[in-house]
Design a protein around this motif. Structure first.
Motif, PDB file in Angstrom:
ATOM      1  N   VAL A 141       0.853  -1.188   0.000  1.00  0.00           N
ATOM      2  CA  VAL A 141       0.000   0.000   0.000  1.00  0.00           C
ATOM      3  C   VAL A 141       0.895   1.246   0.000  1.00  0.00           C
ATOM      4  N   CYS A 142       0.568   2.199  -0.855  1.00  0.00           N
ATOM      5  CA  CYS A 142       1.379   3.418  -0.960  1.00  0.00           C
ATOM      6  C   CYS A 142       1.375   4.154   0.380  1.00  0.00           C
ATOM      7  N   PRO A 143       2.543   4.402   0.944  1.00  0.00           N
ATOM      8  CA  PRO A 143       2.580   5.048   2.266  1.00  0.00           C
ATOM      9  C   PRO A 143       2.138   6.514   2.215  1.00  0.00           C
ATOM     10  N   THR A 144       2.196   7.128   1.038  1.00  0.00           N
ATOM     11  CA  THR A 144       1.849   8.548   0.947  1.00  0.00           C
ATOM     12  C   THR A 144       0.333   8.756   0.945  1.00  0.00           C
ATOM     13  N   CYS A 145      -0.380   7.942   0.145  1.00  0.00           N
ATOM     14  CA  CYS A 145      -1.831   8.165   0.023  1.00  0.00           C
ATOM     15  C   CYS A 145      -2.633   7.079   0.730  1.00  0.00           C
ATOM     16  N   GLN A 146      -1.957   6.097   1.357  1.00  0.00           N
ATOM     17  CA  GLN A 146      -2.645   4.986   2.041  1.00  0.00           C
ATOM     18  C   GLN A 146      -3.603   4.254   1.112  1.00  0.00           C
ATOM     19  N   PRO A 198      -3.636  13.051  -8.796  1.00  0.00           N
ATOM     20  CA  PRO A 198      -3.142  11.741  -8.358  1.00  0.00           C
ATOM     21  C   PRO A 198      -1.964  11.870  -7.397  1.00  0.00           C
ATOM     22  N   CYS A 199      -1.837  10.872  -6.522  1.00  0.00           N
ATOM     23  CA  CYS A 199      -0.715  10.806  -5.587  1.00  0.00           C
ATOM     24  C   CYS A 199       0.594  10.774  -6.364  1.00  0.00           C
ATOM     25  N   PRO A 200       1.532  11.656  -6.018  1.00  0.00           N
ATOM     26  CA  PRO A 200       2.783  11.711  -6.792  1.00  0.00           C
ATOM     27  C   PRO A 200       3.670  10.477  -6.571  1.00  0.00           C
ATOM     28  N   GLU A 201       3.536   9.810  -5.446  1.00  0.00           N
ATOM     29  CA  GLU A 201       4.432   8.679  -5.183  1.00  0.00           C
ATOM     30  C   GLU A 201       4.053   7.443  -5.983  1.00  0.00           C
ATOM     31  N   CYS A 202       2.745   7.171  -6.072  1.00  0.00           N
ATOM     32  CA  CYS A 202       2.317   5.941  -6.750  1.00  0.00           C
ATOM     33  C   CYS A 202       1.657   6.250  -8.093  1.00  0.00           C
ATOM     34  N   SER A 203       1.667   7.491  -8.508  1.00  0.00           N
ATOM     35  CA  SER A 203       1.030   7.920  -9.750  1.00  0.00           C
ATOM     36  C   SER A 203      -0.441   7.516  -9.788  1.00  0.00           C
TER      37      SER A 203
HETATM   38 ZN   LIG Z   1       0.062   7.006  -3.431  1.00  0.00          ZN
END
Ligand SMILES: [Zn+2]
Ligand SMILES: [Zn+2]
Length: 377
Positions: A141-146, A198-203
């Motif tokens: 799971v992306c830690p930035t956007c959960q 969109p979340c920049p970490e997971c696009s």
């Molecule tokens: Zn994300």
């Protein structure tokens, strides 16, 4: 020319199956390509065949009577050629949504895939079981956007095209009149929402790849090819969906001195001829540490000493297999004069200077031993 199947066959709308069959037979005889000549005969034969195919089948006929042509070309399983929509649309129009048809928005989060990780273990690990650390490389799971897929502080927006329903409906015209069809919304891919930022970490995928270390308890008794399931440790799904499982596939490294056969271990112990004849005790280095192995006086080549419970742990049932010590009697070589003299004297005492040329029966000879060994006895 008519496209009405009743007209094509020249029967009334309430014709009995018998009447339909009769009409078809008459027309088929008349129009069969092997018989009929002339323009359009072949085409008409095809029309007649199709009309009969539909009207002779009670289900298809009922469908046709409701305005659906189950034999129409261009629609895969049917449908209206040229009208631009498929069988499923029609199906939904008349019968409600088909099984599996989309009715509302689909969830963005979906279950992730399983992952396979190969793990090499030693024979000792297989015998006793072991706790091992395993590196797995999966989506988490992306830690930035959960897993929300949105840049922190933002949220998904209801799709303006479908109004959040995930499907769009449109009206098409057919000989039935206006028909409402529905298909997944292209603007939101059927999710009903769009992600404006969109979340920049997971696009905007809700997950990222990560290498983790898992601690795994490997039970005693696993073997090459055994798979250990680590529930929920696999790939996280799109949109931060639930993770699949990890399967650890075991490969057992061959051991230098012990061979495994099922739950038993086998090894070969060289014993000098004199020791085999006189009997001895050998301290054997087993996987359990040093063990005193009794070689009885008169032990023969190929004899097996079984050490109970020193084999491989039994998976699921508990207990352990046995250790089979195969005695390899070594005949002395490079004898000096004194040793030769001693052996001559021994041979004399035993009356073995000229052993009898007597063959052993097959059942007790070296071939029998070989066979027993191959059969695992
Ligand atoms: Zn994300
Ligand atoms: Zn939409």
């Amino acid at each position: 020319m008519s496209t009405d199947y009743y007209e094509i066959l020249g029967v009334a709308r309430d014709a009995t199956p018998e009447q339909i069959k009769k009409a078809y037979r008459r027309l088929a005889r008349e129009l069969h390509p092997d018989v009929a000549r002339g323009d359009g005969a072949e085409e008409r034969f095809k029309d007649v065949s199709r009309a009969y195919e539909v009207l002779s089948n009670p289900e298809k006929r009922a469908m046709y009577d409701r305005g659906v042509d189950p034999a129409a070309p261009g629609g895969g399983a049917g449908g209206f050629g040229g009208a631009g929509f498929g069988f499923q649309d029609i199906f939904e129009t008349f019968f409600g949504a088909a099984p599996g048809a989309q009715r509302g928005p689909v969830p963005r989060a979906r279950r992730g895939q399983d992952a396979l990780v190969r793990l090499e273990i030693s024979l000792a690990d297989a015998v006793f079981g072991a706790r091992r650390e395993v590196q797995v490389d999966t989506a988490v799971v992306c830690p930035t956007c959960q897993g929300s897929c949105c840049r922190p502080g933002t949220s998904p927006r209801t799709c303006e095209v479908c109004g959040g329903r995930g499907v769009v409906q449109r009206v098409a015209r057919s000989f039935l009149g206006q028909v409402m069809t529905s298909s997944p919304c292209g603007a939101c891919q059927g999710f009903g929402t769009v992600i404006p930022d969109p979340c920049p970490e997971c696009s905007g995928d809700g997950r990222v790849r990560s290498r983790r270390t898992l601690t795994v308890d490997i039970p005693a008794g696993v073997d090459t090819g055994t798979r250990i399931k680590l529930t929920g440790q696999g790939e996280v799904g799109p949109g931060g969906g639930p993770a699949g499982d990890v399967y650890l596939e075991i490969r057992e490294r061959p051991h230098e001195t012990f061979v495994r056969r099922g739950d038993d271990l086998h090894c070969t112990l060289p014993v000098p001829m004199t020791a085999a004849a006189l009997g001895t005790v050998v301290e054997l280095d087993t996987l359990d540490g040093p063990v005193q192995v009794d070689v009885a006086p008169g032990t023969q080549p190929g004899a097996v000493v079984v050490e109970k419970g020193l084999g491989v742990g039994r998976l699921h049932v508990g207990g352990r297999g046995d250790l089979h010590v195969h005695v390899d009697v070594q005949v002395p070589t490079g004898l000096d004069d004194e040793q030769v003299e001693l052996l001559r004297r021994l041979a004399e005492l035993r009356g073995e200077e000229r052993p009898p040329a007597r063959l052993a029966p097959v059942s007790s000879g070296v071939f029998a031993k070989l066979r027993d060994r191959l059969a695992g006895r």
